[in-house]
Write an enzyme that holds these catalytic residues in place. Sequence first.
Site, short mmCIF file in Angstrom:
data_model
loop_
_atom_site.label_atom_id
_atom_site.label_comp_id
_atom_site.label_asym_id
_atom_site.label_seq_id
_atom_site.Cartn_x
_atom_site.Cartn_y
_atom_site.Cartn_z
N ASP A 126 0.82 -1.59 0.24
CA ASP A 126 -0.35 0.08 -0.32
C ASP A 126 1.07 1.42 -0.27
OD1 ASP A 126 -2.59 -0.71 0.10
OD2 ASP A 126 -2.94 -1.32 2.37
N ARG A 179 0.37 -1.52 7.58
CA ARG A 179 1.29 -0.68 6.83
C ARG A 179 1.72 0.09 7.56
NH1 ARG A 179 -2.89 3.00 3.22
NH2 ARG A 179 -0.81 4.05 2.50
N CYS A 236 -4.67 9.75 -3.26
CA CYS A 236 -4.07 9.01 -1.96
C CYS A 236 -2.73 8.80 -2.81
CB CYS A 236 -4.40 7.73 -2.20
SG CYS A 236 -6.73 7.26 -1.65
N ARG A 273 -9.56 6.26 11.14
CA ARG A 273 -8.21 5.09 11.47
C ARG A 273 -8.15 6.35 11.91
NH1 ARG A 273 -6.42 2.46 5.83
NH2 ARG A 273 -8.36 1.63 5.57
N HIS A 279 -11.44 7.89 5.06
CA HIS A 279 -10.51 8.59 4.73
C HIS A 279 -10.92 10.15 4.11
CE1 HIS A 279 -6.74 6.19 4.24
NE2 HIS A 279 -6.65 6.66 5.66
N1 ARG Z 1 -5.29 0.05 0.66
C1 ARG Z 1 -4.80 1.53 1.49
C2 ARG Z 1 -5.71 1.36 2.97
O1 ARG Z 1 -6.61 1.01 3.58
C3 ARG Z 1 -5.39 2.42 0.41
C4 ARG Z 1 -4.97 4.19 1.26
C5 ARG Z 1 -5.88 4.62 0.46
N2 ARG Z 1 -4.97 6.19 0.90
C6 ARG Z 1 -6.11 7.76 1.04
N3 ARG Z 1 -4.94 8.61 1.18
N4 ARG Z 1 -6.58 7.61 1.21
O2 ARG Z 1 -5.14 1.75 3.08
#
Ligand code: ARG
Length: 270
Positions: free
Chosen positions: A63, A88, A263, A140, A169
């Site tokens: 990612d 991550r 992203c 998040r 997000h």
């Molecule tokens: N697969 C990543 C996650 O879920 C995607 C992140 C996308 N980034 C963003 N800035 N929205 O963390």
Amino acid sequence: MPRTYLLCPPEYFAVEYVINPWMDATSTVDTGLAVKQWGLLRDALVELGHRVHVLPARAGLPDMVYAANGAFSVDGTVYGARFKYPQRLPEAGAHREFYLDEAARGAGWRYVEATQTNEGEGDFAYIPGPGLVLAGYGYRTEPAAHAEAQEALARPVVSLRLVDPRFYHLDTALAVLDDHRITYYPGAFSAASQSVLRRLFPDALLATEADALAFGLNLVSDGHNVLLSGEAVGFADRLARAGYRPRPVELTELKKGGGSVKCCVAELRD
Ligand code: ARG
């Protein structure tokens, strides 16, 4: 005004785990196509006259292509990320090294380590005119990180609660178009947060659920040119009618990870 961005190529991009509703571990990803599509995004930013730094991709961090999540900077201060999911976590260190290396070469970055969970520009947006930070929470980033960011960056931070898991997000539901104007999809926010947005931004460009589902809000604007997902056709038309210049970008492979243009692009505000 040329801007400075940080991108990371999707050389190791894959869907190896599921941490948002867009990810499907059984889907097949064409990494070669992802790299090609990402290259066109990078080229588009360069063609517009912006400065692009490239963070080398690391094996085992699929990612990492979503570079926006690595940090959030305002006026030379970098508030570091602290990822929610263990898969991550190491990405934050790669971004930290980038800023420290740049600082060692004479750039004026001041890096502030985060103690609270936050995913950088994924959940933080900066509006230069009022000098205001908008911050998302609910999936998040923790609200405690909003307070920490306010202390680190010395800018007012307005907390907004995200309520739709598809828009996990802030940058999937809201974007800054220029120094004063934002665009957002109201349904992604709690009723109270929608009121806050209406009060602060009565002239915002409102997006529909379809615009948001097409990742239209996951855009990068330099104040005039707006790079956005090629799927968001209707939204691009409305941006054009509002006086912006939409530049569609195809990022179909990276959508499988739950991300699009914004992203992949971290803005460096030095
Ligand atoms: N697969 C990543 C996650 O879920 C995607 C992140 C996308 N980034 C963003 N800035 N929205 O963390």
